[in-house]
Design a protein around this motif. Structure first.
Motif, PDB file in Angstrom:
ATOM      1  N   GLN A 179      -4.616   1.165  -2.895  1.00  0.00           N
ATOM      2  CA  GLN A 179      -6.223   1.321  -3.380  1.00  0.00           C
ATOM      3  C   GLN A 179      -6.651   0.092  -3.522  1.00  0.00           C
ATOM      4  O   GLN A 179      -6.047  -0.710  -5.046  1.00  0.00           O
ATOM      5  CB  GLN A 179      -6.479   2.487  -4.044  1.00  0.00           C
ATOM      6  CG  GLN A 179      -8.411   2.672  -4.503  1.00  0.00           C
ATOM      7  CD  GLN A 179      -8.161   3.833  -5.228  1.00  0.00           C
ATOM      8  OE1 GLN A 179      -7.514   4.594  -6.094  1.00  0.00           O
ATOM      9  NE2 GLN A 179      -9.775   4.445  -5.463  1.00  0.00           N
ATOM     10  N   ALA A 180      -7.721  -0.104  -2.540  1.00  0.00           N
ATOM     11  CA  ALA A 180      -8.144  -2.011  -2.846  1.00  0.00           C
ATOM     12  C   ALA A 180      -9.430  -1.642  -3.777  1.00  0.00           C
ATOM     13  O   ALA A 180     -10.487  -0.767  -4.041  1.00  0.00           O
ATOM     14  CB  ALA A 180      -8.352  -2.733  -1.853  1.00  0.00           C
ATOM     15  N   PRO A 181     -10.015  -2.617  -4.417  1.00  0.00           N
ATOM     16  CA  PRO A 181     -11.555  -2.650  -5.165  1.00  0.00           C
ATOM     17  C   PRO A 181     -12.561  -2.146  -4.577  1.00  0.00           C
ATOM     18  O   PRO A 181     -12.571  -2.565  -3.525  1.00  0.00           O
ATOM     19  CB  PRO A 181     -11.715  -3.387  -6.489  1.00  0.00           C
ATOM     20  CG  PRO A 181      -9.976  -4.108  -6.708  1.00  0.00           C
ATOM     21  CD  PRO A 181      -9.110  -3.767  -5.345  1.00  0.00           C
ATOM     22  N   GLY A 182     -12.948  -1.026  -4.647  1.00  0.00           N
ATOM     23  CA  GLY A 182     -14.250  -0.374  -4.831  1.00  0.00           C
ATOM     24  C   GLY A 182     -14.059   0.479  -3.390  1.00  0.00           C
ATOM     25  O   GLY A 182     -14.602   1.203  -2.133  1.00  0.00           O
ATOM     26  N   LYS A 228      -0.335 -10.436   3.457  1.00  0.00           N
ATOM     27  CA  LYS A 228      -2.122 -11.692   3.873  1.00  0.00           C
ATOM     28  C   LYS A 228      -2.623 -11.000   1.952  1.00  0.00           C
ATOM     29  O   LYS A 228      -2.436  -9.811   2.344  1.00  0.00           O
ATOM     30  CB  LYS A 228      -2.748 -10.413   5.014  1.00  0.00           C
ATOM     31  CG  LYS A 228      -1.989 -10.645   5.953  1.00  0.00           C
ATOM     32  CD  LYS A 228      -2.447  -9.906   6.965  1.00  0.00           C
ATOM     33  CE  LYS A 228      -1.330 -10.333   8.291  1.00  0.00           C
ATOM     34  NZ  LYS A 228      -2.066  -9.241   9.689  1.00  0.00           N
ATOM     35  N   PRO A 229      -3.784 -11.519   1.820  1.00  0.00           N
ATOM     36  CA  PRO A 229      -5.596 -11.046   1.289  1.00  0.00           C
ATOM     37  C   PRO A 229      -5.414  -9.720   0.555  1.00  0.00           C
ATOM     38  O   PRO A 229      -5.689  -8.996   0.107  1.00  0.00           O
ATOM     39  CB  PRO A 229      -5.999 -12.249   0.646  1.00  0.00           C
ATOM     40  CG  PRO A 229      -5.577 -13.441   1.669  1.00  0.00           C
ATOM     41  CD  PRO A 229      -4.444 -13.613   3.241  1.00  0.00           C
ATOM     42  N   GLU A 230      -6.217  -9.694   2.611  1.00  0.00           N
ATOM     43  CA  GLU A 230      -6.390  -8.565   2.300  1.00  0.00           C
ATOM     44  C   GLU A 230      -5.057  -7.444   1.997  1.00  0.00           C
ATOM     45  O   GLU A 230      -4.967  -5.940   1.699  1.00  0.00           O
ATOM     46  CB  GLU A 230      -6.065  -7.721   4.134  1.00  0.00           C
ATOM     47  CG  GLU A 230      -5.873  -7.940   5.234  1.00  0.00           C
ATOM     48  CD  GLU A 230      -6.029  -9.731   5.710  1.00  0.00           C
ATOM     49  OE1 GLU A 230      -6.324 -10.213   4.899  1.00  0.00           O
ATOM     50  OE2 GLU A 230      -5.824  -9.840   6.961  1.00  0.00           O
ATOM     51  N   ASP A 231      -4.074  -7.539   1.865  1.00  0.00           N
ATOM     52  CA  ASP A 231      -2.990  -6.835   1.178  1.00  0.00           C
ATOM     53  C   ASP A 231      -3.337  -5.978  -0.575  1.00  0.00           C
ATOM     54  O   ASP A 231      -2.882  -4.994  -0.556  1.00  0.00           O
ATOM     55  CB  ASP A 231      -1.209  -6.903   1.029  1.00  0.00           C
ATOM     56  CG  ASP A 231      -1.692  -6.749   2.970  1.00  0.00           C
ATOM     57  OD1 ASP A 231      -0.904  -8.133   3.546  1.00  0.00           O
ATOM     58  OD2 ASP A 231      -1.135  -6.158   3.843  1.00  0.00           O
ATOM     59  N   THR A 232      -4.167  -7.151  -1.021  1.00  0.00           N
ATOM     60  CA  THR A 232      -4.302  -6.792  -2.037  1.00  0.00           C
ATOM     61  C   THR A 232      -4.646  -5.443  -3.176  1.00  0.00           C
ATOM     62  O   THR A 232      -5.765  -4.782  -2.277  1.00  0.00           O
ATOM     63  CB  THR A 232      -5.343  -7.624  -2.731  1.00  0.00           C
ATOM     64  OG1 THR A 232      -4.197  -8.969  -2.560  1.00  0.00           O
ATOM     65  CG2 THR A 232      -5.835  -7.470  -4.380  1.00  0.00           C
ATOM     66  N   GLN A 270       0.482  -2.965  -9.054  1.00  0.00           N
ATOM     67  CA  GLN A 270      -0.550  -4.234  -8.862  1.00  0.00           C
ATOM     68  C   GLN A 270      -0.406  -4.989  -7.864  1.00  0.00           C
ATOM     69  O   GLN A 270       0.997  -5.760  -8.107  1.00  0.00           O
ATOM     70  CB  GLN A 270      -1.348  -4.876  -9.636  1.00  0.00           C
ATOM     71  CG  GLN A 270      -2.016  -6.004  -9.158  1.00  0.00           C
ATOM     72  CD  GLN A 270      -3.456  -5.857  -8.658  1.00  0.00           C
ATOM     73  OE1 GLN A 270      -4.055  -4.266  -9.480  1.00  0.00           O
ATOM     74  NE2 GLN A 270      -3.925  -5.642  -7.066  1.00  0.00           N
ATOM     75  N   VAL A 271      -0.758  -5.358  -6.197  1.00  0.00           N
ATOM     76  CA  VAL A 271      -0.239  -6.325  -5.292  1.00  0.00           C
ATOM     77  C   VAL A 271      -1.332  -6.921  -5.510  1.00  0.00           C
ATOM     78  O   VAL A 271      -2.790  -6.741  -4.886  1.00  0.00           O
ATOM     79  CB  VAL A 271       0.236  -5.877  -4.129  1.00  0.00           C
ATOM     80  CG1 VAL A 271       1.093  -6.926  -3.312  1.00  0.00           C
ATOM     81  CG2 VAL A 271       2.230  -5.052  -4.330  1.00  0.00           C
ATOM     82  N   THR A 272      -1.135  -8.308  -5.658  1.00  0.00           N
ATOM     83  CA  THR A 272      -2.362  -9.827  -5.826  1.00  0.00           C
ATOM     84  C   THR A 272      -1.573 -10.428  -4.059  1.00  0.00           C
ATOM     85  O   THR A 272      -0.580 -11.180  -4.691  1.00  0.00           O
ATOM     86  CB  THR A 272      -2.427 -10.005  -6.754  1.00  0.00           C
ATOM     87  OG1 THR A 272      -3.210  -8.980  -7.506  1.00  0.00           O
ATOM     88  CG2 THR A 272      -3.890 -10.992  -6.640  1.00  0.00           C
TER      89      THR A 272
END
Length: 124
Positions: A39-42, A87-91, A119-121
């Motif tokens: 689950q990514a923010p928002g 990738k950044p979109e995996d955050t 958390q994965v960033t």
């Protein structure tokens, strides 16, 4: 009491790898299909990968297919999510889930137990 505990998250650069682990207790692990969601923010929680309880067959979301490998060790009551070429979109926060004596499904409502998440960033 069923408990799922995720670990292995962190802050990495794009292109790096991470291995997430989910340790289960209080259940007959081999009787459970195990899955990972994120689950990514928002955003809503979404399916990432899962492995069947009896077949051991793995399932992956299109967004991670080819970059992610899911495995389970029934002796250690643990499921692993190896993530490569991040990738950044995996955050996102990554959650482990379990479903007893049931086939893998991608809908979150169908899963019986959940961990607290890790958390994965991924930075660009």
């Amino acid at each position: 009491q069923v408990k799922l505990v995720e670990s292995g998250g962190g802050l990495v650069q794009a292109g790096a790898s991470l291995r997430l682990s989910c340790a289960a207790s209080g259940l007959t692990f081999s009787s459970y299909s195990m899955g990972w969601f994120r689950q990514a923010p928002g955003k809503e929680r979404e399916f990432v990968a899962a492995i069947g309880w009896n077949s051991g067959r793995t399932y992956y979301a299109d967004s991670v297919k080819g970059r992610v490998t899911l495995s389970r060790d029934n002796d250690k009551n643990t499921v692993y999510l190896q993530m490569n070429s991040l990738k950044p979109e995996d955050t996102a926060v990554y959650y482990c889930a379990g479903r007893k004596f049931a086939a893998v499904v991608t809908t979150t409502q169908a899963w019986d137990y959940w961990g607290q998440g890790t958390q994965v960033t991924v930075s660009s």
